[in-house]
Each structure stands twice: as C-alpha cells, then as structure tokens.
Design an enzyme around this catalytic site. Structure first.
Site, PDB file in Angstrom:
ATOM      1  N   ASN A  87     -73.365  52.322 -24.013  1.00 41.24           N
ATOM      2  CA  ASN A  87     -74.186  51.609 -23.030  1.00 41.24           C
ATOM      3  C   ASN A  87     -74.886  50.457 -23.750  1.00 41.24           C
ATOM      4  O   ASN A  87     -75.753  50.684 -24.594  1.00 41.24           O
ATOM      5  CB  ASN A  87     -75.203  52.605 -22.449  1.00 41.24           C
ATOM      6  CG  ASN A  87     -76.184  51.978 -21.476  1.00 41.24           C
ATOM      7  OD1 ASN A  87     -76.324  50.758 -21.430  1.00 41.24           O
ATOM      8  ND2 ASN A  87     -76.870  52.807 -20.720  1.00 41.24           N
ATOM      9  N   HIS A 126     -72.146  48.385 -14.670  1.00 39.90           N
ATOM     10  CA  HIS A 126     -72.903  48.762 -15.861  1.00 39.90           C
ATOM     11  C   HIS A 126     -72.318  50.046 -16.435  1.00 39.90           C
ATOM     12  O   HIS A 126     -72.132  51.028 -15.708  1.00 39.90           O
ATOM     13  CB  HIS A 126     -74.373  48.951 -15.493  1.00 39.90           C
ATOM     14  CG  HIS A 126     -75.182  49.504 -16.612  1.00 39.90           C
ATOM     15  ND1 HIS A 126     -75.149  48.957 -17.878  1.00 39.90           N
ATOM     16  CD2 HIS A 126     -76.021  50.565 -16.682  1.00 39.90           C
ATOM     17  CE1 HIS A 126     -75.944  49.653 -18.661  1.00 39.90           C
ATOM     18  NE2 HIS A 126     -76.480  50.641 -17.968  1.00 39.90           N
ATOM     19  N   CYS A 162     -81.224  47.348 -17.944  1.00 46.14           N
ATOM     20  CA  CYS A 162     -79.759  47.305 -17.766  1.00 46.14           C
ATOM     21  C   CYS A 162     -79.347  46.477 -16.551  1.00 46.14           C
ATOM     22  O   CYS A 162     -78.194  46.055 -16.442  1.00 46.14           O
ATOM     23  CB  CYS A 162     -79.196  48.714 -17.658  1.00 46.14           C
ATOM     24  SG  CYS A 162     -79.518  49.699 -19.119  1.00 46.14           S
TER      25      CYS A 162
HETATM   26  O1  UT7 Z   1     -78.610  52.507 -18.407  1.00 42.72           O
HETATM   27  C1  UT7 Z   1     -79.200  53.674 -17.931  1.00 42.72           C
HETATM   28  C2  UT7 Z   1     -79.342  54.584 -19.098  1.00 42.72           C
HETATM   29  N1  UT7 Z   1     -79.237  55.963 -19.002  1.00 42.72           N
HETATM   30  C3  UT7 Z   1     -78.325  56.700 -18.322  1.00 42.72           C
HETATM   31  O2  UT7 Z   1     -77.533  56.254 -17.548  1.00 42.72           O
HETATM   32  C4  UT7 Z   1     -78.344  58.161 -18.630  1.00 42.72           C
HETATM   33  C5  UT7 Z   1     -77.774  59.018 -17.542  1.00 42.72           C
HETATM   34  N2  UT7 Z   1     -77.699  60.396 -18.019  1.00 42.72           N
HETATM   35  C6  UT7 Z   1     -76.668  60.831 -18.783  1.00 42.72           C
HETATM   36  O3  UT7 Z   1     -75.748  60.094 -19.091  1.00 42.72           O
HETATM   37  C7  UT7 Z   1     -76.657  62.285 -19.161  1.00 42.72           C
HETATM   38  O4  UT7 Z   1     -77.748  62.935 -18.557  1.00 42.72           O
HETATM   39  C8  UT7 Z   1     -76.724  62.523 -20.713  1.00 42.72           C
HETATM   40  C9  UT7 Z   1     -75.401  62.099 -21.343  1.00 42.72           C
HETATM   41  C10 UT7 Z   1     -77.867  61.768 -21.344  1.00 42.72           C
HETATM   42  C11 UT7 Z   1     -76.902  64.021 -20.981  1.00 42.72           C
HETATM   43  O5  UT7 Z   1     -75.850  64.749 -20.382  1.00 42.72           O
HETATM   44  P1  UT7 Z   1     -76.171  66.015 -19.440  1.00 42.72           P
HETATM   45  O6  UT7 Z   1     -74.862  66.519 -19.006  1.00 42.72           O
HETATM   46  O7  UT7 Z   1     -77.141  65.576 -18.384  1.00 42.72           O
HETATM   47  O8  UT7 Z   1     -76.820  67.013 -20.461  1.00 42.72           O
HETATM   48  P2  UT7 Z   1     -78.232  67.761 -20.363  1.00 42.72           P
HETATM   49  O9  UT7 Z   1     -79.333  66.838 -20.725  1.00 42.72           O
HETATM   50  O10 UT7 Z   1     -78.296  68.493 -19.064  1.00 42.72           O
HETATM   51  O11 UT7 Z   1     -78.059  68.824 -21.504  1.00 42.72           O
HETATM   52  C12 UT7 Z   1     -77.083  69.869 -21.426  1.00 42.72           C
HETATM   53  C13 UT7 Z   1     -77.049  70.612 -22.758  1.00 42.72           C
HETATM   54  C14 UT7 Z   1     -78.426  71.042 -23.242  1.00 42.72           C
HETATM   55  O12 UT7 Z   1     -78.275  72.272 -23.918  1.00 42.72           O
HETATM   56  P3  UT7 Z   1     -78.651  73.649 -23.194  1.00 42.72           P
HETATM   57  O13 UT7 Z   1     -80.109  73.518 -22.849  1.00 42.72           O
HETATM   58  O14 UT7 Z   1     -77.761  73.728 -21.981  1.00 42.72           O
HETATM   59  O15 UT7 Z   1     -78.344  74.666 -24.240  1.00 42.72           O
HETATM   60  C15 UT7 Z   1     -78.791  69.955 -24.236  1.00 42.72           C
HETATM   61  O16 UT7 Z   1     -79.697  70.399 -25.228  1.00 42.72           O
HETATM   62  O17 UT7 Z   1     -76.518  69.757 -23.786  1.00 42.72           O
HETATM   63  C16 UT7 Z   1     -77.456  69.661 -24.867  1.00 42.72           C
HETATM   64  N3  UT7 Z   1     -77.378  68.300 -25.400  1.00 42.72           N
HETATM   65  C17 UT7 Z   1     -76.540  67.946 -26.375  1.00 42.72           C
HETATM   66  N4  UT7 Z   1     -75.628  68.652 -27.070  1.00 42.72           N
HETATM   67  C18 UT7 Z   1     -74.907  67.988 -28.006  1.00 42.72           C
HETATM   68  C19 UT7 Z   1     -78.086  67.195 -25.006  1.00 42.72           C
HETATM   69  N5  UT7 Z   1     -77.707  66.134 -25.726  1.00 42.72           N
HETATM   70  C20 UT7 Z   1     -76.742  66.572 -26.577  1.00 42.72           C
HETATM   71  C21 UT7 Z   1     -75.979  65.935 -27.571  1.00 42.72           C
HETATM   72  N6  UT7 Z   1     -75.079  66.694 -28.259  1.00 42.72           N
HETATM   73  N7  UT7 Z   1     -76.101  64.631 -27.851  1.00 42.72           N
END
Ligand code: UT7
Length: 336
Positions: free
Chosen positions: A293, A263, A121
């Site tokens: 993204n 980005h 990225c």
């Molecule tokens: O260019 C660089 C590329 N990458 C990035 O910049 C990524 C940076 N990270 C992020 O944007 C975020 O971490 C994500 C959007 C990927 C995830 O969001 P989060 O707020 O960090 O969620 P999490 O991974 O902490 O998950 C929270 C909850 C979990 O459920 P429980 O364990 O609390 O019951 C996940 O299983 O949300 C659940 N979850 C989802 N639910 C619905 C994770 N992904 C999803 C989804 N839909 N797509």
C-alpha cells in the site's frame, strides 16, 4: 473574465513513477518480526514492497521530483511549461516547506504555484479532482499532480507494529493534465467524502494527548496506529458505494468503464469490489503484490503501469477510486 473558457476539455497528457530501489520482501519481514510469508500473502496479497532508506533517502521530495520528471517527459513538456503543481502527500519531509515548492525548485519550474494536499490514501484522487477543475475553468493550462509518500518512516518494524508493517511501501507517481480543445475529454463525474469521526481507526499520534481512550503507549508515538479490521470493514462498504454513486452521477453502468484504478490497500478488498460488480480481472488491476500500500502514490502507479503496458487508449473511461485515513474516500471518473 475574458481568459476563462468554461467549456473545454482536459486530458491526462503524461504519467511517470519513481520507486526506491530497496525491496523489502516477506522473507525479510519474517526475520524482523513474528509473521510469515504465508500469512501476509493470504491476508493481503502482498509479496514485497519498496522502502526508502531513513538515512540515505530518497526523500519524499526526491521521489516526487523523479516521478514528475518522468511524467513531463511522457507529456513532451518542459518543467517551465507547468503553471500549477499539486502534490498529494501525508509524509512531507518537513512540516514546512511543503513538497510542492521543493519539487518545483528542484526541477526549475520557475515561480509556479505549488502546494500540498493531505487526504492520506485518497490524496491523489482528491488532488486530481481539484486540478481538473482548475484546468477546465481555463485558468491553468498544464498542471502537474503528484501522489507521493514515504509512509515507512512511521512504521514500527517489530512484532508490536506488524499490522501496519506488512502493508505499507513507499513510492511516487505523477500525472500531467492539460487543457484540450476537445470538450468531451476530462472528468465525467467525481465524488469526495470525509468522516472525521472515524479518525481513530487510522492515525499517527505525535504526543500523548492525541490518543483515544486508554490507548496511550510510548511505543506508539510517531507510529501508524491502525485498527485493521475497522478500516477493512469501512473499505469493503465504501468501495462499492462510491463506485455506484459516481456511476449514477455519470449516468453510466459498471460495464461502461474500461478500467477501475483502485487504491491498493489489500487484495481482498479489491477482489470484493470485483465480485460485487462482476468485473473481469483485467478491468480492475491489482499490483499490490509488488508494492504494498503506497498511500497517495497507489492509484497513479496502477495507471502508469497500465499505460506502459499499452492497455490505456483514447476513448476509454477510467475510474480512480481511493479511501484512507481521515477517514476519506472518493472517486474520479474520466473520459480519456
Ligand atoms: O489505505 C488504508 C490502509 N489500511 C487498510 O486498508 C487496512 C485494512 N485492513 C487490513 O488489510 C487487515 O485488517 C490487516 C491485513 C491489517 C489484518 O488482517 P486481518 O485478517 O484483519 O487480521 P486480524 O487483525 O483480524 O488478526 C488476525 C490474527 C490475529 O491473531 P489471533 O488473535 O487470531 O491469534 C493477529 O494477531 O492474525 C494475527 N496477525 C498477524 N499474524 C502474522 C496480525 N498481523 C499479523 C501479521 N503476521 N503481520
């Protein structure tokens, strides 16, 4: 050497973008995996993204070609006017040849020097910095810089891969940078960093040996592996850090910069940076809602939209900022 003019300016003479036609909305994703529009919008700010078709394209090279064609038209230049082409991509259609030579041939640029740079990225920002120096040195006059990725080819559209599936989209966007007699134009300051120790947080494994610890699972091979929370923390820390570092090198304050072209990884990361520097929304544009993204295409796509909207003017200062896999992060601060 007589042909080197160390003190001359560089300007962004044109830009253009290309997007696959197919839209993938949050409603579409709801049908493919256990997720919801509400969750995606709240956690990322994304409503839809564009995706290429695995069977019918457009390929990475085709998208790049279309974006470069637009940028050349915007700069009022012919393909044969280019004397260097730098392509930022991590999703070349084939391991070799690179996207650069393929695009150069498709546009009949002649035997122009053409190459790919893979910094994920951060690729476009790194490529812009490199291309700027090649132009400032006097060795090249007209340089094409493309940011292009079709990352969705490495995304698993099932509940298992939903962390990455909701985030990514495909796009290409290109700049033409030109040598200019006005010495004041061009890079004021730049910053480029990597930390390979953080590679495990965002990678695409191609075989079992490349997995960290006991993470191996056949379903993960050839698919984006992302520790979302670790990348999020890294980004929230590095974004302000790299902005501060670049401002300091330039001897400028945050309010001296007209546009922060960032980005687009997650709207929450962008909002945190806005808050940190007390920036008005129009100084740090967010378009992640429509494209997700788009990896190396992300920064130039924002700039192209600003330019099309008539919001970019000579005399302004613009900082491009990116972070991504590698881990990589960097910035490029320009006097337009
Ligand atoms: O260019 C660089 C590329 N990458 C990035 O910049 C990524 C940076 N990270 C992020 O944007 C975020 O971490 C994500 C959007 C990927 C995830 O969001 P989060 O707020 O960090 O969620 P999490 O991974 O902490 O998950 C929270 C909850 C979990 O459920 P429980 O364990 O609390 O019951 C996940 O299983 O949300 C659940 N979850 C989802 N639910 C619905 C994770 N992904 C999803 C989804 N839909 N797509």
């Amino acid at each position: 050497m007589s042909f080197v003019h160390a003190h001359r300016g560089v300007r962004i003479a044109g830009c253009g973008s290309s997007l696959p036609e197919r839209r993938l909305t949050n409603a579409d994703l709801e049908k493919m995996m256990d997720t919801s529009d509400e969750w995606i919008v709240k956690r990322t700010g994304i409503s839809e993204r564009r995706v290429f078709d695995r069977d019918h394209g457009p390929s990475t090279a085709k998208l790049g070609e279309q974006a470069l064609r637009e940028a050349l038209a915007d700069a009022d230049l012919a393909p044969t006017d280019l004397d260097l082409l730098v392509v930022a991509t991590m999703t070349a259609d084939m391991p070799t040849p690179g996207v650069g030579p393929t695009v150069a041939a498709a546009l009949e640029c002649g035997n122009v020097g053409a190459m790919d740079i893979n910094a994920a990225c951060s690729g476009f920002v790194f490529s812009l910095n490199v291309a700027h120096e090649m132009t400032r040195s006097g060795r090249y006059q007209n340089v094409g810089v493309i940011g292009v990725d079709t990352i969705t080819r490495f995304v698993d559209y099932s509940t298992y891969g939903r962390g990455a599936a909701i985030l990514f989209g495909d796009a290409a966007s290109a700049f033409i940078i030109r040598a200019d007699a006005d010495e004041r134009l061009g890079l004021i300051a730049e910053t480029m960093h990597t930390d390979g120790h953080g590679a495990k947080h965002l990678f695409i494994p191609t075989c079992a040996e490349q997995f960290y610890e006991d993470e191996y699972d056949d379903r993960k091979v050839g698919r984006v592996q992302m520790n979302g929370q670790a990348v999020f923390k890294f980004a929230v820390k590095k974004f302000p850090e790299v902005i501060e570092q670049t401002l300091e090198k330039a001897g400028l304050a945050a309010e001296d910069v007209d546009h922060y072209v960032c980005h687009q990884a997650n709207a929450r990361i962008l909002e945190a940076a806005r808050d940190r520097f007390g920036l008005a929304p129009e100084r740090l544009t967010v378009n992640i809602d429509r494209y997700g993204n788009t990896v190396a295409a992300s920064c130039p796509l924002v700039f192209d939209e600003l330019k099309q909207a008539g919001r970019v003017e000579p005399g302004q200062k613009v900082m491009f900022i990116a972070f991504g896999a590698g881990l990589t992060w960097g910035a490029s601060l320009w006097q337009l």
